[in-house]
Motif scaffolding. Structure first.
Motif, PDB file in Angstrom:
ATOM      1  N   LEU A  10       0.803  -1.160  -0.071  1.00  0.00           N
ATOM      2  CA  LEU A  10      -0.087   0.057  -0.011  1.00  0.00           C
ATOM      3  C   LEU A  10       0.947   1.437  -0.028  1.00  0.00           C
ATOM      4  CD1 LEU A  10      -2.759  -1.082   2.531  1.00  0.00           C
ATOM      5  CD2 LEU A  10      -3.114  -0.325   0.146  1.00  0.00           C
ATOM      6  N   THR A  11       2.112   0.986   0.555  1.00  0.00           N
ATOM      7  CA  THR A  11       3.005   2.285   0.558  1.00  0.00           C
ATOM      8  C   THR A  11       4.201   2.419  -0.468  1.00  0.00           C
ATOM      9  OG1 THR A  11       4.392   1.242   2.386  1.00  0.00           O
ATOM     10  CG2 THR A  11       2.364   2.700   3.001  1.00  0.00           C
ATOM     11  N   GLY A  12       4.311   1.342  -1.406  1.00  0.00           N
ATOM     12  CA  GLY A  12       5.080   1.210  -2.271  1.00  0.00           C
ATOM     13  C   GLY A  12       6.429   0.850  -2.063  1.00  0.00           C
ATOM     14  N   LEU A  13       6.504   0.395  -0.691  1.00  0.00           N
ATOM     15  CA  LEU A  13       7.848  -0.082  -0.054  1.00  0.00           C
ATOM     16  C   LEU A  13       8.016  -1.546  -0.456  1.00  0.00           C
ATOM     17  CD1 LEU A  13       7.320   1.473   3.376  1.00  0.00           C
ATOM     18  CD2 LEU A  13       8.877   2.450   1.367  1.00  0.00           C
ATOM     19  N   CYS A  14       9.357  -1.963  -0.411  1.00  0.00           N
ATOM     20  CA  CYS A  14       9.501  -3.447  -0.245  1.00  0.00           C
ATOM     21  C   CYS A  14       9.313  -3.962   1.079  1.00  0.00           C
ATOM     22  CB  CYS A  14      10.988  -3.728  -0.922  1.00  0.00           C
ATOM     23  SG  CYS A  14      12.298  -3.299   0.222  1.00  0.00           S
ATOM     24  N   VAL A  15       9.003  -5.394   1.318  1.00  0.00           N
ATOM     25  CA  VAL A  15       8.375  -5.978   2.499  1.00  0.00           C
ATOM     26  C   VAL A  15       9.558  -5.659   3.555  1.00  0.00           C
ATOM     27  CG1 VAL A  15       8.921  -8.308   1.993  1.00  0.00           C
ATOM     28  CG2 VAL A  15       7.198  -7.622   3.490  1.00  0.00           C
ATOM     29  N   GLU A  16      10.813  -5.867   3.033  1.00  0.00           N
ATOM     30  CA  GLU A  16      11.974  -5.881   4.202  1.00  0.00           C
ATOM     31  C   GLU A  16      12.163  -4.479   4.565  1.00  0.00           C
ATOM     32  OE1 GLU A  16      12.319  -7.003   0.809  1.00  0.00           O
ATOM     33  OE2 GLU A  16      12.366  -9.106   1.024  1.00  0.00           O
ATOM     34  N   THR A  17      11.920  -3.259   3.791  1.00  0.00           N
ATOM     35  CA  THR A  17      12.081  -2.055   4.329  1.00  0.00           C
ATOM     36  C   THR A  17      10.950  -1.871   5.396  1.00  0.00           C
ATOM     37  OG1 THR A  17      13.057  -1.451   2.234  1.00  0.00           O
ATOM     38  CG2 THR A  17      12.171   0.583   3.565  1.00  0.00           C
ATOM     39  N   ALA A  18       9.917  -2.189   4.984  1.00  0.00           N
ATOM     40  CA  ALA A  18       8.342  -2.003   5.802  1.00  0.00           C
ATOM     41  C   ALA A  18       8.978  -2.646   7.270  1.00  0.00           C
ATOM     42  CB  ALA A  18       7.163  -2.645   5.342  1.00  0.00           C
ATOM     43  N   ILE A  19       9.249  -3.877   7.082  1.00  0.00           N
ATOM     44  CA  ILE A  19       9.442  -4.582   8.350  1.00  0.00           C
ATOM     45  C   ILE A  19      10.513  -3.878   9.359  1.00  0.00           C
ATOM     46  CG2 ILE A  19      10.638  -6.956   9.437  1.00  0.00           C
ATOM     47  CD1 ILE A  19       9.132  -8.277   6.977  1.00  0.00           C
ATOM     48  N   ARG A  20      11.717  -3.629   8.505  1.00  0.00           N
ATOM     49  CA  ARG A  20      12.622  -2.780   9.225  1.00  0.00           C
ATOM     50  C   ARG A  20      12.273  -1.388   9.944  1.00  0.00           C
ATOM     51  NH1 ARG A  20      16.235  -3.532   5.288  1.00  0.00           N
ATOM     52  NH2 ARG A  20      15.967  -1.424   4.429  1.00  0.00           N
ATOM     53  N   THR A  21      11.533  -0.807   9.052  1.00  0.00           N
ATOM     54  CA  THR A  21      11.029   0.703   9.488  1.00  0.00           C
ATOM     55  C   THR A  21      10.094   0.358  10.610  1.00  0.00           C
ATOM     56  OG1 THR A  21      11.139   1.354   7.270  1.00  0.00           O
ATOM     57  CG2 THR A  21       9.764   2.540   8.703  1.00  0.00           C
ATOM     58  N   ILE A  22       9.224  -0.696  10.710  1.00  0.00           N
ATOM     59  CA  ILE A  22       8.176  -0.830  11.786  1.00  0.00           C
ATOM     60  C   ILE A  22       9.071  -1.129  13.056  1.00  0.00           C
ATOM     61  CG2 ILE A  22       6.638  -2.538  12.578  1.00  0.00           C
ATOM     62  CD1 ILE A  22       5.660  -2.602   9.595  1.00  0.00           C
ATOM     63  N   LYS A  23      10.189  -1.873  13.092  1.00  0.00           N
ATOM     64  CA  LYS A  23      11.080  -2.229  14.057  1.00  0.00           C
ATOM     65  C   LYS A  23      11.561  -0.889  14.838  1.00  0.00           C
ATOM     66  CE  LYS A  23      12.275  -7.022  13.502  1.00  0.00           C
ATOM     67  NZ  LYS A  23      12.599  -7.667  12.337  1.00  0.00           N
ATOM     68  N   HIS A  24      12.112   0.042  13.586  1.00  0.00           N
ATOM     69  CA  HIS A  24      12.611   1.287  14.401  1.00  0.00           C
ATOM     70  C   HIS A  24      11.633   2.119  14.875  1.00  0.00           C
ATOM     71  CE1 HIS A  24      16.527   1.138  12.323  1.00  0.00           C
ATOM     72  NE2 HIS A  24      16.064   0.672  11.265  1.00  0.00           N
ATOM     73  N   MET A  25      10.455   2.011  14.243  1.00  0.00           N
ATOM     74  CA  MET A  25       9.107   2.925  14.906  1.00  0.00           C
ATOM     75  C   MET A  25       8.865   2.166  16.371  1.00  0.00           C
ATOM     76  SD  MET A  25       7.086   3.081  11.552  1.00  0.00           S
ATOM     77  CE  MET A  25       5.842   4.307  12.061  1.00  0.00           C
ATOM     78  N   GLU A  26       8.995   0.784  16.393  1.00  0.00           N
ATOM     79  CA  GLU A  26       8.979   0.319  17.860  1.00  0.00           C
ATOM     80  C   GLU A  26       9.836   0.792  18.916  1.00  0.00           C
ATOM     81  OE1 GLU A  26       7.928  -3.860  19.827  1.00  0.00           O
ATOM     82  OE2 GLU A  26       9.468  -3.876  18.451  1.00  0.00           O
ATOM     83  N   ARG A  27      11.065   0.764  18.395  1.00  0.00           N
ATOM     84  CA  ARG A  27      12.161   1.246  19.106  1.00  0.00           C
ATOM     85  C   ARG A  27      12.061   3.004  19.875  1.00  0.00           C
ATOM     86  NH1 ARG A  27      16.532  -0.581  16.285  1.00  0.00           N
ATOM     87  NH2 ARG A  27      16.923   1.523  15.394  1.00  0.00           N
ATOM     88  N   ASP A  28      11.502   3.698  18.646  1.00  0.00           N
ATOM     89  CA  ASP A  28      11.068   4.993  18.979  1.00  0.00           C
ATOM     90  C   ASP A  28       9.728   5.262  19.574  1.00  0.00           C
ATOM     91  OD1 ASP A  28      13.562   5.634  17.308  1.00  0.00           O
ATOM     92  OD2 ASP A  28      12.628   5.805  15.814  1.00  0.00           O
ATOM     93  N   LYS A  29       9.202   4.179  20.094  1.00  0.00           N
ATOM     94  CA  LYS A  29       7.712   4.169  20.682  1.00  0.00           C
ATOM     95  C   LYS A  29       6.738   4.891  20.029  1.00  0.00           C
ATOM     96  CE  LYS A  29       9.831   3.647  25.392  1.00  0.00           C
ATOM     97  NZ  LYS A  29      10.734   2.840  24.950  1.00  0.00           N
ATOM     98  N   ILE A  30       6.761   4.708  18.643  1.00  0.00           N
ATOM     99  CA  ILE A  30       5.550   5.297  17.672  1.00  0.00           C
ATOM    100  C   ILE A  30       4.786   4.252  17.539  1.00  0.00           C
ATOM    101  CG2 ILE A  30       5.055   5.983  15.350  1.00  0.00           C
ATOM    102  CD1 ILE A  30       8.124   6.887  15.219  1.00  0.00           C
ATOM    103  N   VAL A  31       5.221   2.859  17.543  1.00  0.00           N
ATOM    104  CA  VAL A  31       4.151   1.681  17.639  1.00  0.00           C
ATOM    105  C   VAL A  31       4.557   0.775  18.779  1.00  0.00           C
ATOM    106  CG1 VAL A  31       3.788   1.816  15.145  1.00  0.00           C
ATOM    107  CG2 VAL A  31       5.382   0.309  15.873  1.00  0.00           C
ATOM    108  N   LYS A  32       3.577  -0.257  19.028  1.00  0.00           N
ATOM    109  CA  LYS A  32       3.945  -1.120  20.192  1.00  0.00           C
ATOM    110  C   LYS A  32       3.731  -2.586  19.422  1.00  0.00           C
ATOM    111  CE  LYS A  32       2.630  -0.356  24.437  1.00  0.00           C
ATOM    112  NZ  LYS A  32       1.783  -0.719  25.636  1.00  0.00           N
TER     113      LYS A  32
END
Length: 198
Positions: A168-190
């Motif tokens: 949906l966001t035009g990213l490759c799945v590896e980038t999405a997974i890595r970014t979501i992990k960063h977002m968890e570290r930055d407390k944006i998502v849990k």
């Protein structure tokens, strides 16, 4: 829900059943029916020359698909493919327009739904113009979360897989997974049990 199911049935709609990965309509087909999902999930997608899938939207029960082209009589610009087992109400476009002509309230409801779709497109186009994967994913989650009343952090369970979010966001799945992990570290998502809370 766009239109009450009983209204559609009384206007002559038939229920069609689909297994996962079946196509409801293809890109380039002429639109002859109004489709509304009773149960299951449908993705609107395109494939590029290399066969890479790009998901435009994911729809679920109560939503309609491909209705906007009925008004302009152009071929479908996307495919509608089932993700899960689906039941879909299908109403011939002549009956659909008769229904709208008889009910100004219904016309307003459909107009409101089409406006919502257009708004989604603008939001997603804005997000896709960003080079930052986190901005793209946040834009998608902000849009999805905007439909619930509770705005507290982590109150929204993202109803998409990481693969779907990537598409949906035009990213490759590896980038999405890595970014979501960063977002968890930055407390944006849990993340709980592999589910994303935003």
């Amino acid at each position: 829900m766009v239109i009450d199911e009983n209204i559609l049935i009384s206007a002559g709609a038939e229920t069609k059943h689909y297994t996962p990965s079946e196509t409801i309509f293809y890109e380039g087909d002429s639109p002859n029916y109004y489709y509304q999902i009773i149960k299951g999930e449908v993705k609107l997608n395109n494939y590029n020359e290399e066969g890479k899938e790009f998901i435009q939207n994911i729809l679920s029960a109560g939503e309609s698909c491909g209705e906007s082209v009925l008004f302009i009589d152009k071929p479908y610009p996307v495919n509608a493919e089932t993700i899960t087992e689906c039941s879909v109400l299908r109403l011939h476009k002549s009956h659909f327009f008769n229904l709208l002509n008889k009910s100004p309230e219904l016309y307003m409801e459909v107009s409101s739904f089409l406006s919502q779709r257009l708004y989604y497109k603008f939001i997603m186009m804005q997000n896709l113009s960003s080079q930052n994967p986190s901005t793209r994913l946040r834009g998608l989650m902000d849009y999805l979360k905007s439909f619930q009343k509770d705005a507290r952090p982590y109150s929204f369970l993202v109803p998409l897989t990481r693969q779907q979010m990537a598409s949906l966001t035009g990213l490759c799945v590896e980038t999405a997974i890595r970014t979501i992990k960063h977002m968890e570290r930055d407390k944006i998502v849990k993340i709980e049990n592999r589910k994303i809370l935003y």
